[in-house]
Design a protein around this motif. Structure first.
Motif, PDB file in Angstrom:
ATOM      1  N   GLN A   1      -4.036  -2.037 -13.991  1.00  0.00           N
ATOM      2  CA  GLN A   1      -3.454  -1.490 -12.757  1.00  0.00           C
ATOM      3  C   GLN A   1      -4.307  -0.398 -12.135  1.00  0.00           C
TER       4      GLN A   1
ATOM      5  N   PRO B   1      -9.960   8.455  -3.613  1.00  0.00           N
ATOM      6  CA  PRO B   1     -10.262   8.153  -2.204  1.00  0.00           C
ATOM      7  C   PRO B   1      -9.977   9.333  -1.285  1.00  0.00           C
ATOM      8  N   ASP B   2      -8.957  10.124  -1.611  1.00  0.00           N
ATOM      9  CA  ASP B   2      -8.661  11.298  -0.773  1.00  0.00           C
ATOM     10  C   ASP B   2      -9.876  12.206  -0.694  1.00  0.00           C
TER      11      ASP B   2
ATOM     12  N   ASN C   1     -12.703  10.461   1.238  1.00  0.00           N
ATOM     13  CA  ASN C   1     -12.423  10.408   2.665  1.00  0.00           C
ATOM     14  C   ASN C   1     -12.524  11.738   3.368  1.00  0.00           C
ATOM     15  N   LYS C   2     -12.711  12.804   2.596  1.00  0.00           N
ATOM     16  CA  LYS C   2     -12.965  14.078   3.257  1.00  0.00           C
ATOM     17  C   LYS C   2     -14.330  14.039   3.924  1.00  0.00           C
TER      18      LYS C   2
ATOM     19  N   ALA D   1      -4.427  15.303   4.334  1.00  0.00           N
ATOM     20  CA  ALA D   1      -5.517  14.554   3.721  1.00  0.00           C
ATOM     21  C   ALA D   1      -5.621  13.193   4.387  1.00  0.00           C
ATOM     22  N   TYR D   2      -6.770  12.598   4.273  1.00  0.00           N
ATOM     23  CA  TYR D   2      -6.995  11.269   4.847  1.00  0.00           C
ATOM     24  C   TYR D   2      -5.982  10.283   4.297  1.00  0.00           C
TER      25      TYR D   2
ATOM     26  N   LYS E   1       1.705  -8.947  -6.207  1.00  0.00           N
ATOM     27  CA  LYS E   1       1.792  -8.294  -7.510  1.00  0.00           C
ATOM     28  C   LYS E   1       2.274  -6.848  -7.343  1.00  0.00           C
ATOM     29  N   GLN E   2       3.304  -6.478  -8.077  1.00  0.00           N
ATOM     30  CA  GLN E   2       3.835  -5.108  -8.006  1.00  0.00           C
ATOM     31  C   GLN E   2       3.243  -4.291  -9.147  1.00  0.00           C
ATOM     32  N   SER E   3       2.587  -3.221  -8.797  1.00  0.00           N
ATOM     33  CA  SER E   3       1.676  -2.609  -9.759  1.00  0.00           C
ATOM     34  C   SER E   3       2.232  -1.402 -10.501  1.00  0.00           C
ATOM     35  N   PHE E   4       3.543  -1.192 -10.468  1.00  0.00           N
ATOM     36  CA  PHE E   4       4.036   0.070 -11.049  1.00  0.00           C
ATOM     37  C   PHE E   4       4.438  -0.092 -12.508  1.00  0.00           C
TER      38      PHE E   4
ATOM     39  N   GLN F   1       0.804   2.113  -3.953  1.00  0.00           N
ATOM     40  CA  GLN F   1       1.143   3.288  -3.160  1.00  0.00           C
ATOM     41  C   GLN F   1       0.822   3.128  -1.675  1.00  0.00           C
ATOM     42  N   TYR F   2      -0.091   2.217  -1.354  1.00  0.00           N
ATOM     43  CA  TYR F   2      -0.439   2.030   0.057  1.00  0.00           C
ATOM     44  C   TYR F   2       0.628   1.269   0.817  1.00  0.00           C
TER      45      TYR F   2
ATOM     46  N   GLU G   1       9.330   2.202 -13.819  1.00  0.00           N
ATOM     47  CA  GLU G   1       8.661   2.833 -12.673  1.00  0.00           C
ATOM     48  C   GLU G   1       8.832   1.987 -11.408  1.00  0.00           C
TER      49      GLU G   1
END
Lengths: 595, 997
Positions: free
Chosen positions: A105, A579-580, A583-584, B769-770, B806-809, B830-831, B916
């Motif tokens: 994962q 990535p945070d 991405n800065k 944050a980005y 696919k659920q990744s938790f 999370q995305y 989760e």
């Protein structure tokens, strides 16, 4: 009447005003009252404070066992790095080993928020340690008291803190942004990654600078063991150069293509055989010094089992080049702040694999597969390399004043679900006798780097640099083997055979000391990531009493399959950047496979 | 003083001479007072049908020639009322009149000439509640003020308050000013409050400088009146019952649920058929108990009492208001006296004394002293209120018996806390809260030097401390390991293990570290000037105030200074303009940037006074607008300095104690400044048909310079927590509306009113944050917007899982929640989290409705209050989230997925795992937070005056009152305002009597 009221009220008002705080007028009133606030100038106004600042920087150093004090202490979500290797299997349901790695994962995004990855680019405290190191270096000249040579030593220690953090990060990420001073907020912090080679060179330069000013060893071990020494610096350099010389970075092609590979951030761009020479030289330089100056040596009192335990466990033993200490003693078995006992002993982060057990030779140094070894499949744990008993809890060994009972239904393994022993083996290293009288309240330093590793590194590097083992290479390996009573390595090994032997020797010597993972990675050992791992169920034969080896059955079983087995990718060799952070946009190029 | 009185009398007499007094008329001496006994000055008193009128003097007195059949028409401000002339009565009470509104560091304004957005309620509204804490007495009464209830022990029952919603991502606390000094509203008793005003726009708030941005609540307490005397006393007896206790499953159903969960996890049953039978039949209850923990721990009701007495009056030179209040609330805990040595019942007692004294020291000099002393004691089981409640819900009914057959407390190694033992067997603790608020003001009329000029100086000193002591013990508990015969289920053996330790009852005193205390010293000075010309009116004030607030901690000293000016200019009482300016500084900002300038301009136009507006039914119509700045300095202290503190030990050598390190703190913020609220407001005030008053406001605020983190944008390789910077920006807009209708039909008087507030905010910049996808950005959303996965159902079977992204938790099984793949990448991670629901912090819509009637002394009042557009995250363990980490399960889980009922499921399958996948933030666990509550219902009877006069009483009233009687909402299993394992919110029933002499 009126006058009386007037009088009373004036008195009232006066008393009131006085009883209040002093009421000042004007801007001065807004100045905060003096507090015990301390700023940078205060810290470097006195050697005592400055030293404490440096000790605070020491506090950022890595620590391998699970604690609950910081992100570095509960990395992998309270699991341990060894669980990612072939030495053990983890059953910790909530740990990162199970939740991110075994099941595949883990993704770059995981690094943003999860505290369960193997190294936290932003949370581990390494950048914080590096900053503290630079602050010290930049301000040391302001310290008014203290001898110049001592201040120099302190500066060298600060450099070692920086170098050690960079070495660790280099092993997880490759080339890194090179921070060469304590950044001020007004400066730009847009620091791109340096190439892998520049990173190594920068770390080596820093270590070399430190080496000059550090004392060879610590005279007053009872008070100051654990501070960086010249030997520590030389040892760290040897570890770094061995890693750098290994094929992960030193090859004719990158381990995986990608922007980071093209920019030579994750490899050197070409194979350079001389790097092995450099690695060998660095390791041998330390060995030469040790042998000429003394002050260090392998723990070897003639009692192999105890010597091996003391080598990683005992403070100030002369073998530890770098030990990190975030605590003096381990607290009670169930202390949440020292989580290692629970995670390893009870929740099963550290169940050794059969493959690991099988690496251990017989007590005389013969391989168990050697027909003459005397290995008895009906009594497999008898008469083995003493390090097996000190690392793994095996059936029949002495334990808590009695005998280990690891058959199903035995005292250590009442049923197959008992998580601490789920592969049929338990961990012994660091846990010792797993009881309050031995482990608890004992010393818990982290054996970051031992002299034994330098010998094996020298042997490995010589073997690579000379296309085969040299006499010195044999000598170094045998030195490690002889401490635990094993015989010499079989002479006449080919380069590959010798390499394998050294890597196995390292696995046996440094199990649970965070060496195996990096060995697998730097040699790009895909096969070790994809092989099937096993555990052993020991059962009593029908009516077999007492539980002596003759009455026991041993059956191998396959451990749960890891995602890597069928879906291996070299991308796993290095971690992803969050990535945070990428991405800065300050030039952090993501590692191959994680883009 | 005497001279003044004489002068007034002479003046009045001379006025009288000008009046046409008929021979049969007599001169009536009367006095006009408002409902709290304050003199109403400047009111016009005319006689219906006669061309004769007079104006009340500064003390409310008037004389007018009348005969006893006449009817007075009294007009004061917008208030009109008629009275029959009575011989035996000198005082005329103008119930709806309120004068002398004070806000803005002590300015006096009237409702007519006000140009700012301010709403006010008075004691008659506040006194309809029985809440101990006045903060809980104002639900739904003030447009623009959201008061959101919280659960907890009586002393902890403090609601969240927002004015016009939220305009910042930082500290949202509103400013509360009591008698000119910043003080917590909870330090007052409701009965002492004269008025509560909510200040909403820049015109009202600019004067508070760096404290105004989040809005202000300005409270005045009651004061005495010249030449009067009254005693009021009231007593209330109340019964409090918890609002909706969630129902936990009984032992049999719990065990069934656990078996169901284990089976669905792919594991074997935890409870055997014999276990289930025992739970069902109640047999072998020592080993297989069925305990209703909620029932064991909580009684059906607790008792509260409230005694209040007020002494109020004045002579020629001194006026006073003084009150004594004694309140108690006994809690809901059950089984509190199982140990004969003590009763650990939760008990709150509060004793409060207030004295507000005004003395005319010389003619033109008034000295005022206000003192409020409060002693409150909080007693509760030593284990702690919330710990008990948490354990009570989290312990399954099967866990262990309350006491074992051996007379020991039950307990196991997993459930090592016995909730009943926590109540009865851990001793008790008592916190003592002592608070003294005091201030003195000296006001001098300087009319001798310059006409219309006066000066005022006042000093205040408040302090508050909590210390505690207790008696503490630990207890022993017993668990059983039961072995059953594998064939018959017969209990073969039970092994008892005793854990814990039974200790003595030991004294446990607080050390100094546990002491919570604060103190505040303030100094205020003020110059006032007013002048009236033929057509214009001017009022100007110059104010200086300074304030020092110290908490008993490091870095908890706040020093503030404020120099402010206020100018009101009115032409023909129709065109109004106000300019407010403040130049305010705060110690919390960096040297050189401490002071800021906050101006505000507001304009008003009273259209109803224009000749072109002679619409008969429009009694009053004013439009107003304001624009200006106000600030907020509420932020962590010492941000302008980088602090180095002790931190991190390192254990060199064999040094047991270790070497202490020093670590650098967060980087210093450069140019630290206060938050700046740019507020604009337009509003209209109306009175129609003499009965309907309407106030409408619309606002827009841009909050700039909000202090936000920079971690999201600064490289982490800098290696230290980066400075916070004033980069944040939030906008907020909305409306407030208030409508009141009051009328009578004969002797039946009735009223109905409502207020409505709507606000919607948006984060413009938060140094975010980005984010990989725009839909994940917090910027552009409301403050507190929830983010999570969007559930699209439950997995039916393995095939469904295989064919879905696919659920990744965590590993998913049938019955687990299936999520929407927002980015279409075939992976749920999370995305795929998007904005779901609304903000969890505050509702966008907040409204209140009040209505009532009175006939012949009998009356009913009701206050309803509701919210809309707020989202609740139902993540409370045991109650909403079942069985996770050995917790409990409630009836809420009834609608879960089971293989037999896949389609009707509203919740995922049960699981014993951490799961989760199911329990991360997602739309399944969100609920609409909307509710409509009946906050209070009063039924009263005022005894006829004829009757009570005989016993020299002025008034007497008996009442029954219900608080929080019902709620219409979506949560159903518990109070939507108190989600969580806390002491429950209460509904209460009170019986009271109030008399006055």
């Amino acid at each position: 009447m009126t006058r009386l009221i007037y009088f009373i009220s004036i008195i009232l008002a006066t008393v009131f005003m006085v009883s209040c705080e002093e009421l000042e007028l004007g801007d001065a009133a807004l100045e905060q009252p003096p507090t015990i606030s301390v700023n940078k100038d205060t810290v470097f106004s006195k050697l005592d404070y400055a030293e404490r600042f440096l000790f605070g920087a020491y506090n950022t150093l890595p620590y391998g066992l699970n604690t609950n004090w910081s992100a570095k202490g509960d990395k992998l979500g309270m699991d341990i790095l060894e669980g990612l290797s072939d030495l053990c299997h983890s059953y910790l349901a909530w740990g990162g080993v199970n939740q991110l790695y075994y099941n595949g994962q883990y993704a770059a995004g995981t690094e943003n928020s999860s505290s369960k990855t193997k190294y936290h680019f932003t949370k581990e405290g390494s950048w914080n340690g590096i900053r503290k190191g630079w602050i010290f270096i930049e301000n040391a000249s302001k310290i008014p008291d203290g001898e110049a040579s001592y201040i120099k030593q302190l500066v060298a220690e600060a450099k070692m803190i920086i170098a050690l953090h960079y070495t660790d990060m280099f092993r997880h990420y490759g080339g890194l942004p090179w921070v060469d001073h304590a950044y001020d907020p007004s400066e730009t912090t847009e620091l791109a990654r340096s190439t892998a080679k520049e990173t190594v060179d920068n770390i080596v330069a820093l270590i070399d600078e430190a080496t000059v000013d550090l004392p060879w060893n610590i005279e007053d071990l009872s008070n100051w063991d654990g501070r960086f020494t010249k030997a520590a610096a030389m040892g760290l350099k040897a570890r770094l150069l061995l890693f750098a010389a290994s094929p992960l970075f030193n090859d004719d092609q990158p381990y995986l293509d990608g922007t980071a590979a093209q920019e030579k951030l994750v490899w050197f761009g070409a194979k350079d055989a001389s790097l092995w020479n450099e690695a060998a030289t660095a390791a041998e330089a330390l060995i030469t010094e040790v042998e000429s100056k003394g002050g260090y040596g392998l723990v070897n009192s003639g009692n192999p089992r105890q010597d091996f335990q003391d080598a990683y466990y005992k403070r100030g033993n002369g073998e530890l080049l770098i030990s990190t200490r975030v605590r003096y003693q381990s607290p009670s078995w169930w202390s949440g702040s020292y989580y290692f006992y629970q995670s390893a002993g009870n929740y099963g982060t550290s169940c050794p694999t059969q493959e690991y057990i099988d690496m251990f030779e017989m007590a005389d140094g013969k391989d168990i597969n050697d027909p003459d070894s005397g290995y008895d499949v009906q009594d497999p744990y008898a008469n083995r390399d003493p390090r097996l008993y000190e690392t793994v809890m095996v059936n029949g060994d002495t334990y808590q004043g009695r005998t280990v009972e690891l058959w199903i239904g035995g005292r250590e393994r009442k049923n197959t679900n008992w998580k601490g022993i789920k592969t049929g083996y338990g961990l012994r290293k660091f846990l010792l006798e797993r009881n309050n009288s031995t482990s608890v309240n004992s010393v818990v330093q982290w054996p970051y780097l031992r002299l034994a590793e330098i010998y094996l590194s020298a042997a490995e590097a010589l073997n690579e640099a000379n296309a085969g083992p040299t006499a010195k290479a044999y000598e170094y390996v045998n030195k490690i083997r002889s401490r635990v009573g094993l015989g010499n390595l079989k002479p006449g090994l080919s380069q590959v055979e010798f390499r394998e032997a050294v890597l196995e020797e390292r696995a046996k010597e440094f199990g649970w000391e965070e060496v195996r993972w990096f060995d697998l990675v730097r040699w790009k050992r895909e096969a070790d990531f994809t092989k099937t791992l096993h555990g052993t169920n020991i059962t009593k034969k029908n009516g077999g009493q007492p539980a002596v080896p003759a009455n026991l059955n041993y059956s191998l079983f396959e451990l749960p399959e890891r995602y890597w087995k069928k879906n291996w990718s070299p991308k796993w060799f290095l971690s992803a950047f969050p990535p945070d952070e990428v991405n800065k946009g300050y030039g952090l190029v993501q590692n191959p496979g994680w883009e | 003083m005497k001279e003044l009185r004489l002068y007034i009398t002479l003046l009045l007499m001379s006025m009288l001479c000008l009046l046409d007094v008929n021979a049969q008329d007599v001169v009536k001496n009367g006095r006009l007072l408002d409902s709290e006994g304050n003199a109403v000055k400047g009111a016009t008193i005319s006689i219906v049908g006669k061309d004769r009128s007079t104006v009340t003097d500064d003390n409310g007195y008037f004389n007018i020639g009348v005969n006893d059949k006449d009817v007075f028409l009294i007009e004061a401000g917008l208030c009109k009322e008629t009275f029959k002339v009575k011989e035996d009565k000198d005082n005329y009470i103008l119930e709806d009149y309120h004068n002398d509104l004070k806000w803005g560091l002590g300015n006096e304004k009237t409702i007519e000439n006000n140009t700012a957005a301010i709403s006010t309620i008075f004691s008659n509204d506040i006194s309809k509640s029985s809440a101990i804490n006045p903060e809980n007495a104002i639900y739904g009464l003030l447009p623009g003020l959201s008061v959101l209830q919280n659960g907890g022990a009586p002393w902890a029952r403090r609601p969240d308050m927002f004015i016009r919603g939220i305009s910042t991502v930082n500290n949202k606390a509103v400013l509360v000013v009591i008698d000119g000094i910043e003080r917590p509203l909870s330090s007052l008793v409701s009965e002492d409050i004269k008025s509560i005003s909510v200040l909403k726009d820049a015109a009202a708030l600019a004067i508070y400088g760096q404290r105004g941005a989040n809005g202000a609540i300005v409270v005045t307490t009651k004061r005495g009146e010249y030449d009067s005397f009254s005693i009021d006393a009231s007593y209330q007896y109340g019964i409090n019952t918890p609002v909706r206790l969630p129902k936990m499953l009984d032992a049999y159903n719990y065990a069934q649920a656990v078996n169901e969960a284990s089976a669905l996890d792919g594991n074997s049953f935890v409870y055997s058929k014999w276990d289930l039978a025992d739970y069902k039949n109640g047999s072998n209850s020592n080993y297989f108990p069925n305990v209703d923990w909620v029932d064991e721990c909580l009684k059906d009701y607790g008792i509260s009492t409230n005694f209040n007495s007020q002494f109020r009056g004045g002579g020629k030179a001194i006026r006073y208001y003084s009150s004594i209040n004694y309140q108690t609330e006994k809690g809901l805990f059950n089984n509190t006296n199982l140990d004969s040595r003590y009763d650990s019942q939760l008990k709150y007692t509060r004793f409060n004394v207030r004295a507000n004294i005004d003395a005319d020291v010389t003619p033109g000099t008034v000295l005022s002293v206000n003192l409020n002393a409060s002693l409150s004691d909080r007693k509760y089981p030593f284990a702690g209120v919330n710990n008990i409640i948490k354990t009570m819900y989290n312990t399954p009914s099967t866990a262990f018996p309350v006491k074992t057959e051996n007379g020991k407390w039950g307990g196991t190694d997993i459930y090592d806390k016995n909730p009943v033992a926590m109540i009865a067997g851990t001793g008790y603790r008592q916190d003592f809260h002592r608070e003294l608020l005091g201030d003195v003001t000296l006001k001098q009329d300087l009319g001798k030097f310059v006409k219309g000029l006066s000066a005022e100086i006042s000093a205040g000193f408040d302090n508050s401390a909590i210390f505690w002591e207790g008696k503490k013990k630990t207890y022993e508990y017993e668990s059983f390991d039961v072995t059953r015969d594998a064939e018959t289920g017969e209990i073969l053996e039970s092994v008892s293990t005793v854990m814990g330790r039974e200790s003595d009852l030991e004294d446990y005193d607080s050390d100094h570290n546990d002491l919570t205390q604060w103190r505040r010293a303030t100094l205020r000075t003020k110059l006032d000037y007013s002048k009236n010309w033929e057509n214009s009116r001017i009022h100007a004030s110059l104010l200086y105030s300074q304030d020092k607030y110290v908490e008993d901690k490091q870095y908890h000293t706040w020093l503030r200074q404020n120099l402010a000016g206020y100018l009101h200019y009115g032409i023909k009482d129709k065109y109004l303009a106000e300019l407010t300016m403040s130049y305010a500084g705060s110690s919390n900002l960096s040297d050189g940037d401490r002071f800021d300038f906050f101006p505000a301009l507001s304009l008003g136009w009273i259209l109803s006074k224009e000749s072109f507006m002679d619409a008969e039914n429009v009694n009053y119509l004013k439009v107003r607008a304001s624009y200006g700045l106000t600030g907020s300095d509420l932020m962590t202290q010492n941000l302008y300095d980088q602090q180095f503190t002790n931190g991190g030990k390192y254990f060199f050598g064999n040094n047991y104690s270790g070497s202490t390190g020093i670590k650098p703190g967060r980087l210093a913020t450069t140019g630290l400044t206060s938050e700046l609220g740019v507020k604009s407001n337009v509003g209209v005030d109306m009175l129609l048909f003499d009965r309907l008053s309407i106030v409408l406001d619309a606002f827009y605020e841009k909050r700039k310079d909000i202090l936000v983190d920079t971690e999201g944008i600064v490289s982490n390789v800098i290696g230290v927590t980066t400075a916070k910077q004033n980069d944040g920006e939030v906008t907020n807009k909305g409306i407030d509306a208030d409508l009141q209708w009051k009328a009578n039909v004969g002797s039946f008087t009735y009223y109905v009113g409502g207020n409505f507030s709507f606000s919607k905010n948006k984060i413009v910049n938060n140094n975010e944050a980005y984010r990989k996808y725009d839909y994940q950005k917090r910027t552009g959303q409301s403050v507190g917007q929830m983010f999570g996965l969007e559930a699209i159902g439950f997995f039916k079977d393995a095939q469904d899982i295989a064919s879905s992204p696919k659920q990744s938790f965590s590993e998913v099984r049938p019955g687990d929640i299936k999520y929407k793949d927002q980015n279409g990448d075939k992976v749920i991670d999370q995305y795929d989290e998007v904005a779901i629901g609304n903000s969890s912090l505050n509702p966008e819509i907040y409204y209140g409705i009040k209505l009532g009637f009175e006939i012949k002394g009998f009356g009913v009042d009701a206050v309803f209050q509701g919210i809309a557009n707020q989202t609740i995250y139902m993540n409370t363990s045991s109650i909403f989230v079942p069985l996770r980490n050995n917790t409990n399960i409630s009836e809420f889980s009834a609608s879960r997925w089971v293989p037999q009922n896949m389609d009707g499921a509203e919740l995922p399958r049960l699981s014993m795992n951490a799961s989760e996948n199911n329990y991360r933030k997602n739309s399944i666990w969100l609920a609409d937070g909307d509710y409509l509550k009946l906050r209070s219902l009063n039924v009263y009877y005022k005894l006829p005056e004829k009757l009570i006069r005989k016993v020299k009483m002025k008034h007497a009233k008996v009442f029954v009152r219900g608080m929080n009687l019902f709620s219409i909402d979506n949560i159903k299993v518990m109070d939507p305002e108190a989600i969580g394992l806390t002491y429950p919110t209460l509904a209460s029933y009170h019986l009271g009597v109030k008399i006055g002499f």
